[in-house]
Write an enzyme that holds these catalytic residues in place. Structure first.
Site, mmCIF file in Angstrom:
data_model
loop_
_atom_site.group_PDB
_atom_site.id
_atom_site.type_symbol
_atom_site.label_atom_id
_atom_site.label_comp_id
_atom_site.label_asym_id
_atom_site.label_seq_id
_atom_site.Cartn_x
_atom_site.Cartn_y
_atom_site.Cartn_z
ATOM 1 N N HIS A 120 35.260 5.065 26.442
ATOM 2 C CA HIS A 120 35.045 4.287 25.215
ATOM 3 C C HIS A 120 33.866 4.809 24.402
ATOM 4 C CE1 HIS A 120 32.318 1.519 27.624
ATOM 5 N NE2 HIS A 120 31.693 1.439 26.472
ATOM 6 N N ASP B 232 37.293 4.714 33.024
ATOM 7 C CA ASP B 232 36.591 4.803 31.740
ATOM 8 C C ASP B 232 35.609 5.980 31.694
ATOM 9 O OD1 ASP B 232 35.487 4.270 29.280
ATOM 10 O OD2 ASP B 232 35.140 2.142 29.655
ATOM 11 N N SER C 17 26.400 1.860 28.880
ATOM 12 C CA SER C 17 27.703 2.473 29.080
ATOM 13 C C SER C 17 27.538 3.972 29.254
ATOM 14 C CB SER C 17 28.605 2.209 27.883
ATOM 15 O OG SER C 17 29.253 0.993 28.055
#
Ligand code: ARG
Ligand code: GLU
Length: 656
Positions: free
Chosen positions: A86, A223, A591
């Site tokens: 992402h 991810d 992240s």
């Protein structure tokens, strides 16, 4: 006065260097020696110097701020970098076309010449960080009024930054306030700007579970995406050039394939974006009772409108999937946050704390400070609510954005969605806000049109009408709404500077860490499941078996590649680990952060938190706050079995 303040804070921070009971905190790497005994007691096998050093290479040299809001880590001596899918999404998307749909099919560069440059993408390495509090506060005394103090602080900061930035090419510097301006740190970065896409799994792996699984456990999202940093022949930052060579980093992570089990020590080394752990109960009350519920309701309307059209057309679904994801992400987080704040009774607990604080503060310079904050919030909240309303309603209308921005991306625009959003958001704006928060132009036009539908028809029929409305709303927002909000927030922050000191003196044995501000931090904890509700216990590790359980060709977000089904059906991969939970204190910006084991080897990549624990931006509850990581072994499995890019493993280092 100012000098006294600095001295005091230093003493308080040292006094706080004791063992923490919970795994709460985002600690400063350069001061990690104050935490290292606690980390070692909990399992770490490394020294403070291994984590952060300016004289020799340390783990911090293998970590970057990736783009503007994610973290990435170096995993080879040739500039190879991991981050989240992402985080790489927009770059993967920008290389995709109908012929080469890398989002759908994934992308794997077979050799260096196939790696894809990404104009505008940078990565920042932290060279060093220094406490510059004394320099920043030089000449600042309480004899100066607020504005003069602020101006002098800004001037001092500009001087420091300028001196550092001019030293070497490719170096940028910034000074950040910590503890609401009780402490200031200089951060010196080296910024690389030739960063190329090397690999990404198909979205059906990298975004598996879509919005349904986002913020949730059990989770099965692969991810990750892979990039490579390029430099000039001397290893220095350079614009993209085919002559550039892969960067030889000072440090890269060794990858561990030995896996995780409940109770293992882990730490996350990355760039958390923003937290507010020390705020007044009135701020929490506003977030819980006003801001979160209202923003959730407004976004529910927009999401439903988008979804209605996305469900009708595959083309519209592709056009709006990225927009939908970004609206849905915070929408879902706020729901978990509001629920968590209520469940933990954060407002009454803080009110009780403030009462005890005031009893202690009587007769000191801190007396009355919590009442002062309550008054300031009472003054700020109505206009701040208007500010948030603008941003969640009228400023989201694409037609109005287009009217002001000739470079608006019309490729991903679908007018029927926007027309319905116009009517719904203009109505909500008009009905929920007092007229004093609206521009005169809005009030005039409102009187002229028979209905919001009629107003909408006029705006979508005439560029001039759209531009006039867009300008009126934007001008009013930037002239009459945003400035008073900024001013009130500044006054509030000044009071927090004192309240922060007061809290530190009040609770001398508590360990205080500065709120996140997108600079490098260390969080540590251990692998652990949790109880989301009565009678449920969530195990901390998910496996490929769970992907197959969720697999459903009829549901877009759960439709895995046939190749993955085939591999599973061969047998032997049921227990392939996919994701795991731990108690590390993380937030947005973390992240892509490396998740490390006791030896400092890479075991995972952080990418999310559990929904029930998202109030950790305000209050960390060790019972329920968990970060979610991709197990690095699933990444290796996908590279090899789905990407057939096993050659990438040749440049990585593995712990035996
Ligand atoms: N919740 C994660 C974060 O805050 C992941 C967001 C991207 N994924 C998604 N399904 N929208 O950023
Ligand atoms: N997905 C978030 C990010 O992009 C991390 C989740 C969180 O902890 O807020 O940084």
């Amino acid at each position: 006065m100012a000098m006294k303040r600095i001295f005091l804070l230093g003493a308080l921070l040292l006094a706080a260097a004791v063992h923490s009971k919970a795994d709460e905190g985002m600690w400063l790497p350069s001061l990690i020696s104050q935490r290292i005994a606690d980390m070692q007691a909990k399992g770490l096998k490394l020294s403070a110097e291994d984590l952060y050093s300016v004289n020799s290479s340390s783990l911090k040299d293998a970590i970057v701020l990736f783009g503007s809001g994610c973290t990435g880590e170096l995993v080879s001596d040739e500039g190879l970098l991991f981050t989240n899918h992402h985080c790489g999404y927009s770059f993967i998307q920008s290389h995709s076309s109908v012929e080469h749909d890398y989002l759908k099919d994934g992308f794997w560069a077979l050799n260096r010449s196939e790696e894809l440059p990404n104009p505008g993408l940078t990565v920042r390495f932290l060279e060093r960080m220094d406490d510059v509090t004394a320099l920043v506060l030089k000449g600042v005394t309480s004899k100066l009024d607020q504005e003069k103090q602020a101006a002098l602080i800004k001037k001092n900061i500009d001087n420091i930054v300028q001196k550092e930035s001019n030293k070497e090419k490719g170096i940028t510097a910034q000074v950040n306030a910590l503890y609401y301006g009780n402490q200031y740190f200089l951060y010196v970065f080296k910024v690389y700007r030739d960063v190329r896409l090397v690999g990404a799994p198909p979205s059906s792996i990298g975004k598996f579970g879509g919005e349904t699984d986002n913020w949730m456990w059990p989770r099965h999202t692969g991810d990750f995406s892979i990039f490579r940093i390029y430099a000039d022949k001397n290893g220095n930052p350079a614009d993209y050039s085919p002559d550039n060579i892969p960067l030889r980093p000072k440090k890269s992570f060794t990858i561990s394939r030995s896996g995780v089990k409940e109770g293992d020590f882990t730490f996350v080394y990355g760039c958390p974006g923003s937290t507010q752990e020390y705020v007044h109960s009135e701020d929490v009350r506003y977030i819980q009772d006003v801001s979160d519920p209202e923003k959730i309701a407004l976004r529910t309307i927009r999401l439903n409108l988008m979804k209605k059209y996305m469900d009708q057309s595959q083309a519209v679904r592709i056009q709006y999937s990225s927009k939908y994801a970004s609206v849905a992400n915070a929408w879902k987080k706020w729901q978990g946050e509001e629920k968590g704040l209520r469940k933990n009774r954060v407002v009454p607990v803080k009110q009780d704390y403030e009462a005890r604080f005031e009893a202690w503060a009587a007769g000191t310079r801190f007396e009355g400070i919590t009442q002062r904050l309550a008054q300031l919030y009472a003054a700020r909240n109505p206009i701040f609510r208007a500010y948030e309303y603008y941003r969640e309603t009228v400023l989201t209308i694409e037609k109005l954005q287009m009217a002001r921005n000739p470079r608006f991306n019309k490729k991903d625009y679908y007018q029927p969605i926007d027309e319905e959003i116009f009517v719904a958001m203009m109505t909500a704006f008009d009905q929920s806000l007092d007229d004093v928060y609206k521009p005169q132009f809005f009030l005039d036009r409102r009187g002229q049109y028979s209905s919001m539908e009629a107003w909408k028809d006029a705006v979508f029929a005439s560029e001039d009408e759209a531009k006039a409305l867009a300008d009126a709303l934007n001008d009013f927002f930037y002239a009459s709404i945003a400035p008073p909000v900024a001013e009130l927030n500044q006054s509030i922050n000044l009071v927090y500077r004192d309240y922060m000191q007061g809290q530190m003196e009040f609770e001398r044995e508590r360990s205080f860490y500065p709120d996140a501000n997108l600079t490098l931090r260390v969080a540590y904890g251990h692998v652990k499941g949790y109880r989301p509700a009565d009678a449920i216990y969530y195990q901390p590790v998910s496996t490929l078996r769970g992907i197959i359980e969720k697999d459903n060709p009829d549901i877009f977000d759960y439709n895995i590649p046939q190749a993955l089904r085939d591999i599973y059906n061969e047998g032997g991969y049921e227990d392939q680990p996919v994701c795991f939970l731990a108690t590390n204190h993380t937030t947005g910006g973390n992240s892509g952060s490396p998740v490390l084991n006791a030896e400092g080897n890479l075991i995972g990549i952080n990418f999310d938190r559990v929904w029930e624990g998202t109030m950790s931006d305000l209050v960390f509850d060790p019972e329920i706050c968990r970060n979610i990581s991709l197990d690095v072994r699933y990444l290796l499995f996908i590279i090899d079995k789905i990407g057939h890019a096993g050659y990438l493993l040749d440049e990585m280092h593995f712990a035996e």
